[in-house]
Motif scaffolding. Structure first.
Motif, mmCIF file in Angstrom:
data_model
loop_
_atom_site.group_PDB
_atom_site.id
_atom_site.type_symbol
_atom_site.label_atom_id
_atom_site.label_comp_id
_atom_site.label_asym_id
_atom_site.label_seq_id
_atom_site.Cartn_x
_atom_site.Cartn_y
_atom_site.Cartn_z
ATOM 1 N N PHE A 249 45.425 48.060 9.545
ATOM 2 C CA PHE A 249 46.214 47.288 10.519
ATOM 3 C C PHE A 249 46.502 48.144 11.760
ATOM 4 N N TYR A 250 46.929 49.421 11.535
ATOM 5 C CA TYR A 250 47.221 50.279 12.696
ATOM 6 C C TYR A 250 45.987 50.422 13.598
ATOM 7 N N ALA A 251 44.814 50.499 12.996
ATOM 8 C CA ALA A 251 43.587 50.652 13.791
ATOM 9 C C ALA A 251 43.384 49.422 14.676
ATOM 10 N N GLN A 252 43.653 48.233 14.122
ATOM 11 C CA GLN A 252 43.516 47.002 14.916
ATOM 12 C C GLN A 252 44.579 46.958 16.019
ATOM 13 N N LEU A 253 45.789 47.413 15.697
ATOM 14 C CA LEU A 253 46.851 47.425 16.708
ATOM 15 C C LEU A 253 46.495 48.402 17.839
ATOM 16 N N ALA A 254 45.902 49.539 17.483
ATOM 17 C CA ALA A 254 45.506 50.524 18.494
ATOM 18 C C ALA A 254 44.454 49.933 19.436
ATOM 19 N N ALA A 255 43.464 49.253 18.884
ATOM 20 C CA ALA A 255 42.426 48.629 19.716
ATOM 21 C C ALA A 255 43.037 47.526 20.581
ATOM 22 N N SER A 256 43.993 46.800 20.021
ATOM 23 C CA SER A 256 44.643 45.716 20.762
ATOM 24 C C SER A 256 45.518 46.275 21.881
ATOM 25 N N ASP A 257 46.178 47.388 21.614
ATOM 26 C CA ASP A 257 46.996 48.033 22.643
ATOM 27 C C ASP A 257 46.113 48.464 23.817
ATOM 28 N N ARG A 258 44.949 49.029 23.496
ATOM 29 C CA ARG A 258 44.029 49.437 24.573
ATOM 30 C C ARG A 258 43.547 48.238 25.375
ATOM 31 N N ALA A 259 43.319 47.120 24.692
ATOM 32 C CA ALA A 259 42.780 45.929 25.362
ATOM 33 C C ALA A 259 43.873 45.116 26.079
ATOM 34 N N GLY A 260 45.157 45.408 25.780
ATOM 35 C CA GLY A 260 46.243 44.645 26.396
ATOM 36 C C GLY A 260 46.445 43.269 25.774
ATOM 37 N N GLN A 261 45.739 42.986 24.723
ATOM 38 C CA GLN A 261 45.891 41.725 23.983
ATOM 39 C C GLN A 261 45.301 41.934 22.584
ATOM 40 N N PHE A 262 45.646 41.061 21.649
ATOM 41 C CA PHE A 262 45.098 41.247 20.303
ATOM 42 C C PHE A 262 43.603 40.962 20.290
ATOM 43 N N VAL A 263 42.889 41.837 19.599
ATOM 44 C CA VAL A 263 41.431 41.713 19.481
ATOM 45 C C VAL A 263 41.060 41.674 18.006
ATOM 46 N N SER A 264 39.921 41.044 17.723
ATOM 47 C CA SER A 264 39.460 41.042 16.338
ATOM 48 C C SER A 264 38.776 42.373 16.035
ATOM 49 N N VAL A 265 38.742 42.709 14.761
ATOM 50 C CA VAL A 265 38.212 44.009 14.343
ATOM 51 C C VAL A 265 36.692 44.047 14.478
ATOM 52 N N ARG A 266 36.060 42.981 14.028
ATOM 53 C CA ARG A 266 34.621 42.900 14.201
ATOM 54 C C ARG A 266 34.237 41.425 14.308
#
Ligand SMILES: [Zn+2]
Length: 345
Positions: A244-261
């Protein structure tokens, strides 16, 4: 048990998510005719369905029952009442929410339902909604964060710099590390966290601040919750998976929630295109939220309003933090009437 609760009866329902993962629903039956239809309560990360029933006399469940709603509390796969597994928000959006909603509608005969969702229950439900996976839902009451994470600088440091170190050899950050495991990383973490949080002698409150936000404390304002609820909350938090933290980190970078794959049914960016949903969102944010800043909900409101002007609402709660929106001693006066008004609108 309070007098209010003595007239309440629970029914536990066991079901499976779309990918076969076991999840549960708790239907709470009161003594007032639940004629207004089903409402699904969706808990936050490292919590459980029961987290909506603190020992305060007037909780959200009591308020819903008294207002004539048929209350269903979901234990999605991240619930601390289920066997731990490394989940992502994608899993929950794709498999848990659609299965839970279809189950409730089948059991009740209702054609639509409403939901009140907190934190990562809210993000995963919002993701499912805008991806068009839950057309049955017509109102989403969301607390803290929905499609846009906005977090404090220190949370960002933990997420991007500390997480890669912690996840070597740890699949989870476990808030009950307070209990004293012997392994080096949990022991070190626990002791540093305790020293970092002199504001509170409750190790769970300290660990929850560390794992979920940045503030002293992060999850609530101490002034807003009574001593009994603060103590009760000690046992209401469990594991947060690194996935979950990994997905939150990617979402933080993108400025919005992103899917994992890339997976069938989920967009890469959840706020990149018009929502595939008719659901009306009522977004709630505490001014003192130290887990997700109120700008999280402001950004999602701007996004939704841009596509469906005037349809959605934003409620900024003065003096409230994160979980005290539900657990606060005065939430039945300051918060729940506004949520009920949105459900009834
Ligand atoms: Zn505390």
């Amino acid at each position: 048990m309070t007098a209010v609760r003595s007239r309440v009866r629970d029914e536990v329902h066991f079901l499976t998510a779309g990918d076969g993962t076991p999840i549960t629903l708790i239907r709470v039956l009161g003594d007032i005719d639940a004629s207004k239809g089903p409402v699904l309560l969706v808990h936050g990360v490292a919590m459980r369905a029961e987290s909506f029933r603190p020992p305060t006399r007037h909780g959200i469940v009591d308020a819903l029952l008294a207002d004539g709603w048929d209350v269903w509390m979901l234990n999605w796969r991240g619930s601390i009442d289920l066997d731990p597994l490394p989940w992502t928000l994608d899993d929950v959006a794709l498999h848990d929410h659609p299965a839970a909603m279809r189950y409730v509608l089948e059991r009740t005969g209702a054609r639509t339902l409403r939901a009140i969702a907190h934190c990562q229950g809210s993000t995963s439900l919002s993701m499912a909604a805008v991806a068009g996976l839950v057309p049955e839902i017509d109102v989403i009451i969301s607390n803290a964060v929905s499609l846009h994470p906005s977090i404090r600088p220190f949370s960002r440091v933990k997420l991007h710099a500390l997480r890669p170190l912690l996840q070597r050899g740890n699949a989870y950050v476990d808030i009950p590390w307070r209990d004293g495991p012997e392994r080096l990383v949990p022991r070190l973490t626990r002791n540093v966290v305790r020293l970092w949080h002199p504001e509170c002698g409750n190790p769970s409150c300290n660990m929850a601040s560390f794992a979920l936000g940045s503030g002293h404390p992060a999850l609530w304002r101490h002034a807003n919750i009574d001593a009994e609820t603060h103590e009760w909350a000690s046992t209401e938090f469990g594991r947060v998976p690194m996935s979950f933290y990994a997905q939150l980190a990617a979402s933080d970078r993108a400025g919005q929630f992103v899917s994992v794959r890339a997976r069938h049914g989920l967009p890469k960016h959840f706020a990149a295109a018009a929502p595939r949903s008719e659901a009306r969102f009522a977004l709630f944010a505490g001014t003192h939220n130290r887990v997700f800043l109120p700008d999280s909900q402001r950004a999602t409101h701007t996004f939704l309003d841009g596509h469906q002007p005037g349809r959605h609402s934003l409620h900024v709660l003065d003096g409230y933090g994160h979980a005290d929106v539900f657990l606060g001693a005065r939430a039945h006066l300051d918060v729940f009437p506004r949520m009920l008004a949105e459900l009834n609108r």
